[in-house]
Scaffold this motif. Sequence first.
Motif, PDB file in Angstrom:
ATOM      1  N   ALA A   1       1.816  62.045  19.728  1.00  0.00           N
ATOM      2  CA  ALA A   1       2.405  61.794  21.049  1.00  0.00           C
ATOM      3  C   ALA A   1       3.248  63.009  21.396  1.00  0.00           C
ATOM      4  O   ALA A   1       4.469  62.991  21.262  1.00  0.00           O
ATOM      5  CB  ALA A   1       3.252  60.525  21.013  1.00  0.00           C
ATOM      6  N   PRO A   2       2.573  64.099  21.796  1.00  0.00           N
ATOM      7  CA  PRO A   2       3.297  65.357  21.993  1.00  0.00           C
ATOM      8  C   PRO A   2       4.390  65.255  23.053  1.00  0.00           C
ATOM      9  O   PRO A   2       4.189  64.624  24.087  1.00  0.00           O
ATOM     10  CB  PRO A   2       2.205  66.342  22.447  1.00  0.00           C
ATOM     11  N   ILE A   3       5.525  65.858  22.766  1.00  0.00           N
ATOM     12  CA  ILE A   3       6.624  65.928  23.741  1.00  0.00           C
ATOM     13  C   ILE A   3       6.732  67.384  24.178  1.00  0.00           C
ATOM     14  O   ILE A   3       7.106  68.263  23.382  1.00  0.00           O
ATOM     15  CB  ILE A   3       7.925  65.388  23.137  1.00  0.00           C
ATOM     16  N   LEU A   4       6.380  67.605  25.436  1.00  0.00           N
ATOM     17  CA  LEU A   4       6.274  68.985  25.926  1.00  0.00           C
ATOM     18  C   LEU A   4       7.198  69.230  27.105  1.00  0.00           C
ATOM     19  O   LEU A   4       6.921  70.044  27.977  1.00  0.00           O
ATOM     20  CB  LEU A   4       4.811  69.266  26.338  1.00  0.00           C
ATOM     21  N   THR A   5       8.334  68.516  27.121  1.00  0.00           N
ATOM     22  CA  THR A   5       9.231  68.598  28.272  1.00  0.00           C
ATOM     23  C   THR A   5      10.029  69.900  28.307  1.00  0.00           C
ATOM     24  O   THR A   5      10.535  70.285  29.353  1.00  0.00           O
ATOM     25  CB  THR A   5      10.241  67.434  28.241  1.00  0.00           C
ATOM     26  N   TYR A   6      10.180  70.563  27.175  1.00  0.00           N
ATOM     27  CA  TYR A   6      11.046  71.751  27.110  1.00  0.00           C
ATOM     28  C   TYR A   6      10.279  72.962  27.655  1.00  0.00           C
ATOM     29  O   TYR A   6       9.244  73.347  27.096  1.00  0.00           O
ATOM     30  CB  TYR A   6      11.467  71.984  25.661  1.00  0.00           C
ATOM     31  N   PRO A   7      10.767  73.555  28.765  1.00  0.00           N
ATOM     32  CA  PRO A   7       9.987  74.595  29.446  1.00  0.00           C
ATOM     33  C   PRO A   7       9.562  75.754  28.533  1.00  0.00           C
ATOM     34  O   PRO A   7       8.417  76.206  28.603  1.00  0.00           O
ATOM     35  CB  PRO A   7      10.921  75.087  30.553  1.00  0.00           C
ATOM     36  N   ALA A   8      10.469  76.212  27.651  1.00  0.00           N
ATOM     37  CA  ALA A   8      10.142  77.369  26.801  1.00  0.00           C
ATOM     38  C   ALA A   8       8.979  77.042  25.860  1.00  0.00           C
ATOM     39  O   ALA A   8       8.173  77.919  25.528  1.00  0.00           O
ATOM     40  CB  ALA A   8      11.362  77.792  25.999  1.00  0.00           C
ATOM     41  N   LEU A   9       8.877  75.784  25.446  1.00  0.00           N
ATOM     42  CA  LEU A   9       7.784  75.375  24.554  1.00  0.00           C
ATOM     43  C   LEU A   9       6.462  75.342  25.331  1.00  0.00           C
ATOM     44  O   LEU A   9       5.441  75.870  24.876  1.00  0.00           O
ATOM     45  CB  LEU A   9       8.096  74.006  23.936  1.00  0.00           C
ATOM     46  N   GLN A  10       6.517  74.749  26.540  1.00  0.00           N
ATOM     47  CA  GLN A  10       5.321  74.720  27.400  1.00  0.00           C
ATOM     48  C   GLN A  10       4.791  76.118  27.634  1.00  0.00           C
ATOM     49  O   GLN A  10       3.591  76.379  27.493  1.00  0.00           O
ATOM     50  CB  GLN A  10       5.683  74.151  28.776  1.00  0.00           C
ATOM     51  N   LYS A  11       5.721  77.027  27.981  1.00  0.00           N
ATOM     52  CA  LYS A  11       5.323  78.407  28.303  1.00  0.00           C
ATOM     53  C   LYS A  11       4.667  79.069  27.104  1.00  0.00           C
ATOM     54  O   LYS A  11       3.635  79.727  27.220  1.00  0.00           O
ATOM     55  CB  LYS A  11       6.554  79.214  28.731  1.00  0.00           C
ATOM     56  N   ALA A  12       5.275  78.872  25.930  1.00  0.00           N
ATOM     57  CA  ALA A  12       4.750  79.515  24.720  1.00  0.00           C
ATOM     58  C   ALA A  12       3.355  78.971  24.375  1.00  0.00           C
ATOM     59  O   ALA A  12       2.475  79.728  23.964  1.00  0.00           O
ATOM     60  CB  ALA A  12       5.708  79.295  23.561  1.00  0.00           C
ATOM     61  N   LEU A  13       3.157  77.666  24.553  1.00  0.00           N
ATOM     62  CA  LEU A  13       1.841  77.071  24.255  1.00  0.00           C
ATOM     63  C   LEU A  13       0.789  77.618  25.223  1.00  0.00           C
ATOM     64  O   LEU A  13      -0.326  77.971  24.818  1.00  0.00           O
ATOM     65  CB  LEU A  13       1.913  75.542  24.346  1.00  0.00           C
ATOM     66  N   GLN A  14       1.182  77.715  26.510  1.00  0.00           N
ATOM     67  CA  GLN A  14       0.244  78.268  27.505  1.00  0.00           C
ATOM     68  C   GLN A  14      -0.122  79.705  27.165  1.00  0.00           C
ATOM     69  O   GLN A  14      -1.285  80.097  27.197  1.00  0.00           O
ATOM     70  CB  GLN A  14       0.860  78.236  28.906  1.00  0.00           C
ATOM     71  N   ALA A  15       0.914  80.481  26.794  1.00  0.00           N
ATOM     72  CA  ALA A  15       0.691  81.899  26.490  1.00  0.00           C
ATOM     73  C   ALA A  15      -0.281  82.063  25.320  1.00  0.00           C
ATOM     74  O   ALA A  15      -0.990  83.064  25.220  1.00  0.00           O
ATOM     75  CB  ALA A  15       2.012  82.573  26.169  1.00  0.00           C
ATOM     76  N   GLU A  16      -0.312  81.074  24.445  1.00  0.00           N
ATOM     77  CA  GLU A  16      -1.222  81.145  23.301  1.00  0.00           C
ATOM     78  C   GLU A  16      -2.601  80.592  23.646  1.00  0.00           C
ATOM     79  O   GLU A  16      -3.473  80.502  22.777  1.00  0.00           O
ATOM     80  CB  GLU A  16      -0.635  80.358  22.121  1.00  0.00           C
TER      81      GLU A  16
END
Length: 357
Positions: free
Chosen positions: A203-218
């Motif tokens: 149940a991924p929690i992806l609310t933190y913007p810096a985490l979202q950005k890093a996942l997208q960048a990868e």
Amino acid sequence: MRGTQIFCRAGSLLNILRDVDLSTYNTLALAARADYFCELNNAADALQAIEFSRAKGLSLTLLGGGSNVVIAGPLAGLTAHMGIKGREKITESDDSVEVKFGAGENWHDTVNYCLDQGWYGLENLSLIPGTVGAAPIQNIGAYGVELEAYFVALEALALDSGELVRFNHADCEFGYRDSIFKGAAKDRYVITSVTLRLAKKPAPILTYPALQKALQAEGIGAVPTPRQIADTVCRIRREKLPDPSTIPNAGSFFKNPLIAAAQAEQLRQQFPDLVAYPQPDGKVKLAAAWLIDQAGWKGVQRDGVGVHQHQALVLVSERQHVGATGCALLALASDIQADITKQFGIDLEIEPVLLGR
Ligand code: EPU
């Protein structure tokens, strides 16, 4: 380990040593001595340590990973290092498991172990230094997740009676980097185990913007696996936060201040770049790192202690530098606090636990 053995109960392995250097027991590597010192490997050791300190009229200080403490001076009384290990599945359903962990288990190893078992929830809390037993004390949190979301209960020995007490979630009075163990129950218990409830379906929690950005960048898709989240969190942390084994530190040194919305608005007019996050209760959380950075403290070095060059929220010390004492570090922290109050009208609160003062 240096020191002299002074107490060894027949039939047990509890060794109590005298005058022990604690620089390898705190991640700031501050040199300070413990009057008496012992290692706790099970609950019976903890009970003996309590009995010993009571019989001698000594205070008892617990150290876990030593990653969230500032040892400001010599520690009087008995200092006990928590080494209780163990992982025990308590209950299991189709959706979740409850697992009891020894307080001395390393936190990051525990996160990895859970991921390997297919038990999810802790991935955003990867690479946080310290032990399982210390995690509830400050309700560790990172990248949109706080420990309390997975916490079921803990067991602790009461210092005054030696009784084993269970604290359920509500008993712990969790808050932002806070619990009853920083308030009314401070210095009154030795936490011996922590039980967590983990999900068997991601149940991924992806609310933190810096985490979202890093996942997208990868190039990771909209639904990352728990392992991908853990790996990405580790990568961000390694980039931003100094590794204590290379640069001694205790993570975030100040809490992010919570202020009234009106005060935040006033500040924003003065400082248009202010980093502020509105909270569900209407207050606004400011990035202490931004305030400290803006005030010009980032990278400042002063005789063995300083502010990390890449993350203004982290104070650092120089291993084996004669000036790198808890006192010097707290003097630096106090100058930063005074300056932030002067420049922004904001009082910064120190986050780690202060010992030896
Ligand atoms: N910033 C600066 N200068 C800096 C660093 C950051 O201006 O030198 C600004 C950036 O704009 C950034 C903002 O401050 O967007 C916030 O920084 P960051 O996302 O790094 O988070 P933080 O508020 O500094 C908190 C926790 C960390 C946790 C991270 C990620 C506290 C006190 N700290 O840091 O926890 O890992 O969020 O969730 O809440 C710890 O407790 O030891 C710890 C590392």
